[in-house]
Motif scaffolding. Structure first.
Motif, PDB file in Angstrom:
ATOM      1  N   ALA A 146       0.840  -1.205   0.000  1.00 19.95           N
ATOM      2  CA  ALA A 146       0.000   0.000   0.000  1.00 19.95           C
ATOM      3  C   ALA A 146       0.869   1.246   0.000  1.00 19.95           C
ATOM      4  O   ALA A 146       2.052   1.205   0.352  1.00 19.95           O
ATOM      5  CB  ALA A 146      -0.909   0.013   1.218  1.00 19.95           C
ATOM      6  N   VAL A 147       0.255   2.374  -0.377  1.00 17.83           N
ATOM      7  CA  VAL A 147       0.920   3.670  -0.340  1.00 17.83           C
ATOM      8  C   VAL A 147      -0.081   4.718   0.123  1.00 17.83           C
ATOM      9  O   VAL A 147      -1.283   4.598  -0.122  1.00 17.83           O
ATOM     10  CB  VAL A 147       1.493   4.052  -1.727  1.00 17.83           C
ATOM     11  N   ILE A 148       0.422   5.751   0.785  1.00 17.04           N
ATOM     12  CA  ILE A 148      -0.411   6.865   1.215  1.00 17.04           C
ATOM     13  C   ILE A 148       0.325   8.158   0.909  1.00 17.04           C
ATOM     14  O   ILE A 148       1.552   8.225   1.039  1.00 17.04           O
ATOM     15  CB  ILE A 148      -0.771   6.749   2.720  1.00 17.04           C
ATOM     16  N   SER A 149      -0.399   9.166   0.487  1.00 17.03           N
ATOM     17  CA  SER A 149       0.205  10.444   0.135  1.00 17.03           C
ATOM     18  C   SER A 149       0.731  11.161   1.372  1.00 17.03           C
ATOM     19  O   SER A 149       0.398  10.804   2.506  1.00 17.03           O
ATOM     20  CB  SER A 149      -0.814  11.330  -0.584  1.00 17.03           C
ATOM     21  N   TYR A 150       1.537  12.198   1.145  1.00 15.21           N
ATOM     22  CA  TYR A 150       2.188  12.897   2.247  1.00 15.21           C
ATOM     23  C   TYR A 150       1.196  13.469   3.262  1.00 15.21           C
ATOM     24  O   TYR A 150       1.468  13.512   4.458  1.00 15.21           O
ATOM     25  CB  TYR A 150       3.067  14.021   1.698  1.00 15.21           C
ATOM     26  N   ASP A 151       0.009  13.867   2.752  1.00 14.65           N
ATOM     27  CA  ASP A 151      -0.980  14.491   3.633  1.00 14.65           C
ATOM     28  C   ASP A 151      -2.088  13.536   4.053  1.00 14.65           C
ATOM     29  O   ASP A 151      -3.018  13.929   4.766  1.00 14.65           O
ATOM     30  CB  ASP A 151      -1.586  15.727   2.964  1.00 14.65           C
ATOM     31  N   GLY A 152      -2.020  12.295   3.587  1.00 18.04           N
ATOM     32  CA  GLY A 152      -3.023  11.305   3.960  1.00 18.04           C
ATOM     33  C   GLY A 152      -4.309  11.375   3.169  1.00 18.04           C
ATOM     34  O   GLY A 152      -5.236  10.602   3.423  1.00 18.04           O
ATOM     35  N   ASN A 153      -4.380  12.268   2.200  1.00 15.45           N
ATOM     36  CA  ASN A 153      -5.633  12.449   1.467  1.00 15.45           C
ATOM     37  C   ASN A 153      -5.876  11.399   0.383  1.00 15.45           C
ATOM     38  O   ASN A 153      -6.998  11.236  -0.097  1.00 15.45           O
ATOM     39  CB  ASN A 153      -5.675  13.836   0.837  1.00 15.45           C
ATOM     40  N   ASN A 154      -4.810  10.707  -0.024  1.00 13.78           N
ATOM     41  CA  ASN A 154      -4.957   9.674  -1.053  1.00 13.78           C
ATOM     42  C   ASN A 154      -4.183   8.428  -0.652  1.00 13.78           C
ATOM     43  O   ASN A 154      -3.119   8.515  -0.037  1.00 13.78           O
ATOM     44  CB  ASN A 154      -4.420  10.166  -2.400  1.00 13.78           C
ATOM     45  N   ASN A 155      -4.717   7.290  -1.015  1.00 11.84           N
ATOM     46  CA  ASN A 155      -3.987   6.058  -0.764  1.00 11.84           C
ATOM     47  C   ASN A 155      -4.422   4.978  -1.737  1.00 11.84           C
ATOM     48  O   ASN A 155      -5.500   5.061  -2.340  1.00 11.84           O
ATOM     49  CB  ASN A 155      -4.162   5.586   0.682  1.00 11.84           C
ATOM     50  N   TYR A 156      -3.568   3.999  -1.910  1.00 11.30           N
ATOM     51  CA  TYR A 156      -3.845   2.876  -2.801  1.00 11.30           C
ATOM     52  C   TYR A 156      -3.447   1.590  -2.075  1.00 11.30           C
ATOM     53  O   TYR A 156      -2.424   1.548  -1.389  1.00 11.30           O
ATOM     54  CB  TYR A 156      -3.055   3.008  -4.109  1.00 11.30           C
ATOM     55  N   ILE A 157      -4.249   0.571  -2.264  1.00 11.69           N
ATOM     56  CA  ILE A 157      -4.025  -0.716  -1.614  1.00 11.69           C
ATOM     57  C   ILE A 157      -3.836  -1.784  -2.684  1.00 11.69           C
ATOM     58  O   ILE A 157      -4.587  -1.835  -3.668  1.00 11.69           O
ATOM     59  CB  ILE A 157      -5.231  -1.103  -0.731  1.00 11.69           C
ATOM     60  N   GLY A 158      -2.874  -2.649  -2.485  1.00 10.93           N
ATOM     61  CA  GLY A 158      -2.585  -3.709  -3.445  1.00 10.93           C
ATOM     62  C   GLY A 158      -3.732  -4.695  -3.586  1.00 10.93           C
ATOM     63  O   GLY A 158      -4.500  -4.925  -2.645  1.00 10.93           O
ATOM     64  N   GLU A 159      -3.816  -5.302  -4.759  1.00 11.73           N
ATOM     65  CA  GLU A 159      -4.930  -6.176  -5.084  1.00 11.73           C
ATOM     66  C   GLU A 159      -5.063  -7.338  -4.116  1.00 11.73           C
ATOM     67  O   GLU A 159      -6.182  -7.737  -3.766  1.00 11.73           O
ATOM     68  CB  GLU A 159      -4.766  -6.694  -6.517  1.00 11.73           C
ATOM     69  N   SER A 160      -3.951  -7.902  -3.673  1.00  9.30           N
ATOM     70  CA  SER A 160      -4.008  -9.096  -2.834  1.00  9.30           C
ATOM     71  C   SER A 160      -4.549  -8.831  -1.431  1.00  9.30           C
ATOM     72  O   SER A 160      -4.949  -9.767  -0.727  1.00  9.30           O
ATOM     73  CB  SER A 160      -2.619  -9.736  -2.729  1.00  9.30           C
ATOM     74  N   VAL A 161      -4.580  -7.585  -1.013  1.00 10.47           N
ATOM     75  CA  VAL A 161      -5.057  -7.258   0.337  1.00 10.47           C
ATOM     76  C   VAL A 161      -6.189  -6.239   0.319  1.00 10.47           C
ATOM     77  O   VAL A 161      -6.692  -5.837   1.378  1.00 10.47           O
ATOM     78  CB  VAL A 161      -3.909  -6.735   1.236  1.00 10.47           C
TER      79      VAL A 161
END
Lengths: 113, 123
Positions: free
Chosen positions: B48-63
């Motif tokens: 997973a990844v989250i932007s510097y301010d927490g406003n955007n994030n992405y989660i990998g398909e397997s989880v």
């Protein structure tokens, strides 16, 4: 099965040069310059060695270099040293696996003979 | 510059666990952050990844649908909430820094890594 394909192992003698390949598709390596390489010694965290195809972070030896041609990226280590013996992983941004945005290779074990 | 993960341990299948990653030595709130895991004897897998301010994030398909990433910039801490854990989630979980910030959300490489925290899903 990893999204990016690396050879399972490579070897070389001290002082020699070796190259590790990393093959993907036009949706990852071929489509973006977001290719990175990491070195991992047993029981340790990965260490960034190359980013954006061919850039070296501060502190990484000039013996490490990266390149890309089409859908294949390569890591070259020149003047092999015993301390280079480790696992090496490539990674790339990807746009084709739904919500997965980064893919890794399966890793290559480098043996310094 | 340091990242220190915590919260790992042995957890039963179907249960939840929250991992933390404490940052120090840099302005945590100026950088995007990732979680990457490594199953025993296996390669690296992006989580997973989250932007510097927490406003955007992405989660990998397997989880996706089970894991959530968040951050508290006032505490210099990154989190990974893991629900409905499965045997295949057994791994060392690393947090890692991305150079992405206010100028560009993500740079898609990980320049600083923690030592990792081990999660074992077992009955």
């Amino acid at each position: 099965q990893s999204a990016l394909t690396q050879p399972a192992s490579v070897s070389g003698s001290p002082g020699q040069s070796i190259t590790i390949s990393c093959t993907g598709t036009s949706s990852d390596i071929g489509g973006y310059n977001y290719v990175s390489w990491f070195q991992q010694h047993p029981g340790k965290a990965p260490r960034l060695m190359i980013y954006d195809v061919g850039n070296r972070p501060s502190g990484v030896s000039h013996r490490f270099s990266g390149s890309k041609s089409g859908n294949t990226a390569s890591l070259t280590i020149s003047g092999l040293q015993a301390e280079d013996e480790a696992d090496y992983y490539c990674s790339s941004y990807t746009s084709y696996i739904r919500s997965t945005l980064v893919v890794f290779g399966g890793g290559t074990k480098l043996t310094v003979l | 510059v340091q990242l220190v993960e915590s919260g790992g341990g042995v957890v039963q299948p179907g249960r939840s666990q929250r991992l933390s990653c404490a940052a120090s030595g840099f302005t945590f709130g100026s950088y995007a952050m990732h979680w990457v895991r490594q199953a025993p004897g296996k390669g690296l897998e992006w989580v997973a990844v989250i932007s510097y301010d927490g406003n955007n994030n992405y989660i990998g398909e397997s989880v996706k649908g089970r894991f959530a990433i968040s951050r508290d910039n006032s505490k210099n801490t990154l989190y990974l909430q893991m629900n409905s854990l499965r045997y295949e989630d057994t791994a060392v979980y690393y947090c890692a820094r991305d150079q992405g910030g206010s100028a560009a959300d993500y740079f898609w490489y990980f320049d600083v890594w923690g030592r990792g925290t081990r999660v074992t899903v077992s009955s």
